[in-house]
Design a protein around this motif. Structure first.
Motif, mmCIF file in Angstrom:
data_model
loop_
_atom_site.group_PDB
_atom_site.id
_atom_site.type_symbol
_atom_site.label_atom_id
_atom_site.label_comp_id
_atom_site.label_asym_id
_atom_site.label_seq_id
_atom_site.Cartn_x
_atom_site.Cartn_y
_atom_site.Cartn_z
ATOM 1 N N ILE A 3 0.900 -1.250 -0.042
ATOM 2 C CA ILE A 3 0.074 0.009 0.080
ATOM 3 C C ILE A 3 0.957 1.420 0.259
ATOM 4 C CG2 ILE A 3 -1.710 1.230 1.425
ATOM 5 C CD1 ILE A 3 -3.154 -1.352 2.229
ATOM 6 N N GLU A 4 1.770 1.234 0.823
ATOM 7 C CA GLU A 4 2.750 2.420 0.757
ATOM 8 C C GLU A 4 3.338 2.555 -0.497
ATOM 9 O OE1 GLU A 4 2.786 -0.210 3.026
ATOM 10 O OE2 GLU A 4 2.051 0.942 4.816
ATOM 11 N N GLU A 5 3.742 1.404 -1.168
ATOM 12 C CA GLU A 5 4.545 1.807 -2.502
ATOM 13 C C GLU A 5 3.343 2.287 -3.636
ATOM 14 O OE1 GLU A 5 7.799 -1.720 -2.495
ATOM 15 O OE2 GLU A 5 5.794 -2.198 -3.066
ATOM 16 N N GLN A 6 2.141 1.819 -3.351
ATOM 17 C CA GLN A 6 1.059 2.226 -4.462
ATOM 18 C C GLN A 6 0.728 3.782 -4.051
ATOM 19 O OE1 GLN A 6 -2.251 -0.269 -3.684
ATOM 20 N NE2 GLN A 6 -1.438 -1.949 -4.895
ATOM 21 N N LEU A 7 0.918 4.210 -2.733
ATOM 22 C CA LEU A 7 0.483 5.873 -2.348
ATOM 23 C C LEU A 7 1.738 6.458 -3.048
ATOM 24 C CD1 LEU A 7 -0.799 5.246 1.071
ATOM 25 C CD2 LEU A 7 -2.147 5.698 -1.068
ATOM 26 N N ARG A 8 2.971 6.028 -2.848
ATOM 27 C CA ARG A 8 4.354 6.768 -3.328
ATOM 28 C C ARG A 8 3.981 6.995 -4.737
ATOM 29 N NH1 ARG A 8 6.912 4.301 0.739
ATOM 30 N NH2 ARG A 8 7.722 2.461 -0.389
ATOM 31 N N ASP A 9 3.655 5.674 -5.610
ATOM 32 C CA ASP A 9 3.508 5.929 -7.045
ATOM 33 C C ASP A 9 2.524 6.810 -7.305
ATOM 34 O OD1 ASP A 9 3.983 4.479 -9.532
ATOM 35 O OD2 ASP A 9 1.973 3.577 -9.409
ATOM 36 N N ALA A 10 1.217 6.623 -6.607
ATOM 37 C CA ALA A 10 0.271 7.607 -7.113
ATOM 38 C C ALA A 10 0.648 9.153 -6.705
ATOM 39 C CB ALA A 10 -1.055 7.446 -6.168
ATOM 40 N N SER A 11 1.418 9.381 -5.711
ATOM 41 C CA SER A 11 1.980 10.721 -5.392
ATOM 42 C C SER A 11 2.970 11.327 -6.666
ATOM 43 C CB SER A 11 2.765 10.929 -4.150
ATOM 44 O OG SER A 11 1.949 10.358 -3.049
ATOM 45 N N GLU A 12 3.782 10.289 -6.997
ATOM 46 C CA GLU A 12 4.801 10.857 -7.957
ATOM 47 C C GLU A 12 4.065 10.870 -9.276
ATOM 48 O OE1 GLU A 12 8.132 11.607 -9.977
ATOM 49 O OE2 GLU A 12 7.873 11.132 -7.666
ATOM 50 N N ALA A 13 3.072 10.193 -9.583
ATOM 51 C CA ALA A 13 2.202 10.454 -10.942
ATOM 52 C C ALA A 13 1.551 12.059 -10.834
ATOM 53 C CB ALA A 13 1.134 9.634 -11.022
ATOM 54 N N ILE A 14 1.089 12.296 -9.898
ATOM 55 C CA ILE A 14 0.686 13.726 -9.389
ATOM 56 C C ILE A 14 1.545 14.579 -9.595
ATOM 57 C CG2 ILE A 14 -0.574 15.077 -7.610
ATOM 58 C CD1 ILE A 14 -1.890 12.782 -6.469
ATOM 59 N N ARG A 15 2.825 14.306 -9.039
ATOM 60 C CA ARG A 15 3.708 15.484 -9.102
ATOM 61 C C ARG A 15 4.239 15.514 -10.748
ATOM 62 N NH1 ARG A 15 5.488 13.741 -4.079
ATOM 63 N NH2 ARG A 15 6.539 11.727 -5.033
ATOM 64 N N GLU A 16 4.360 14.494 -11.663
ATOM 65 C CA GLU A 16 4.618 14.258 -13.060
ATOM 66 C C GLU A 16 3.491 15.237 -13.688
ATOM 67 O OE1 GLU A 16 5.303 10.336 -14.457
ATOM 68 O OE2 GLU A 16 6.739 9.805 -12.742
ATOM 69 N N LEU A 17 2.210 15.012 -13.198
ATOM 70 C CA LEU A 17 1.409 15.621 -14.026
ATOM 71 C C LEU A 17 1.243 17.246 -13.712
ATOM 72 C CD1 LEU A 17 -1.488 14.696 -15.379
ATOM 73 C CD2 LEU A 17 -2.577 14.939 -13.305
ATOM 74 N N TRP A 18 1.575 17.611 -12.882
ATOM 75 C CA TRP A 18 1.665 19.142 -12.633
ATOM 76 C C TRP A 18 3.081 19.721 -13.168
ATOM 77 C CZ3 TRP A 18 -1.874 22.057 -11.323
ATOM 78 C CH2 TRP A 18 -2.987 21.751 -10.452
ATOM 79 N N ALA A 19 4.074 18.791 -13.368
ATOM 80 C CA ALA A 19 5.293 19.188 -13.836
ATOM 81 C C ALA A 19 5.069 19.279 -15.519
ATOM 82 C CB ALA A 19 6.659 18.365 -13.426
#
Length: 166
Positions: A3-19
């Protein structure tokens, strides 16, 4: 994936989307899928997965009705319909809160606010489910006994199946 890896993965995807907003529609669909997977995994880990509509909100282990609530990502959790508990008494990861729109969300590992109350998944109070690995306080043991008596009254022959599932 944890779950922690999935949440980190989703957070990274959000950062990439904004960038880099190019291809936003496709990337948002991927992000939604990642968030749904993380939410479903969290609910499963908490033992708070509920039957999806149109199925009735009945526990598959004891047959008692729970309170089915939709989560932010559309999954459903089966909560104990009778208990609202001081959050500091509930094991970490099993504290569910209801927002003003009636949606359920899990408090996760965060410490609850002083004086906060929460809801708990039916699985914690289910007499037919195991709570191995959790510290079961007096209040939770009492709730499980109450639900065992309730299930016994509602279902013929229930005590035999209950002893087999523990």
């Amino acid at each position: 994936m944890s779950i922690e890896e999935q949440l980190r993965d989703a957070s990274e995807a959000i950062r990439e989307l904004w960038a880099n907003p190019a291809g936003t529609r496709e990337r948002l669909a991927s992000l939604r899928q990642r968030i749904n997977q993380a939410d479903h995994a969290q609910a499963a880990r908490d033992g708070a997965t509920g039957p999806e509509p149109p199925a009735p909100p009945l526990c598959p282990n004891c047959g008692l009705a729970g309170e089915r609530r939709r989560t932010y990502t559309g999954h459903h959790v089966l909560l104990d319909p009778r208990l609202k508990v001081p959050a500091h008494l509930v094991p970490v990861g099993h504290r569910w809160y209801i927002d003003a729109n009636g949606l359920a969300w899990n408090g996760g590992p965060d410490e609850p606010s002083p004086g906060a109350f929460c809801r708990i998944p039916h699985r914690l109070t289910c007499p037919g489910a195991s709570v191995d690995g959790l510290e079961v306080g007096t209040w939770l043991a009492t709730a499980r006994k109450y639900n065992a008596a309730l299930a016994q009254r509602e279902t013929d022959g229930y005590p035999h199946s209950l002893s087999e599932t523990r």
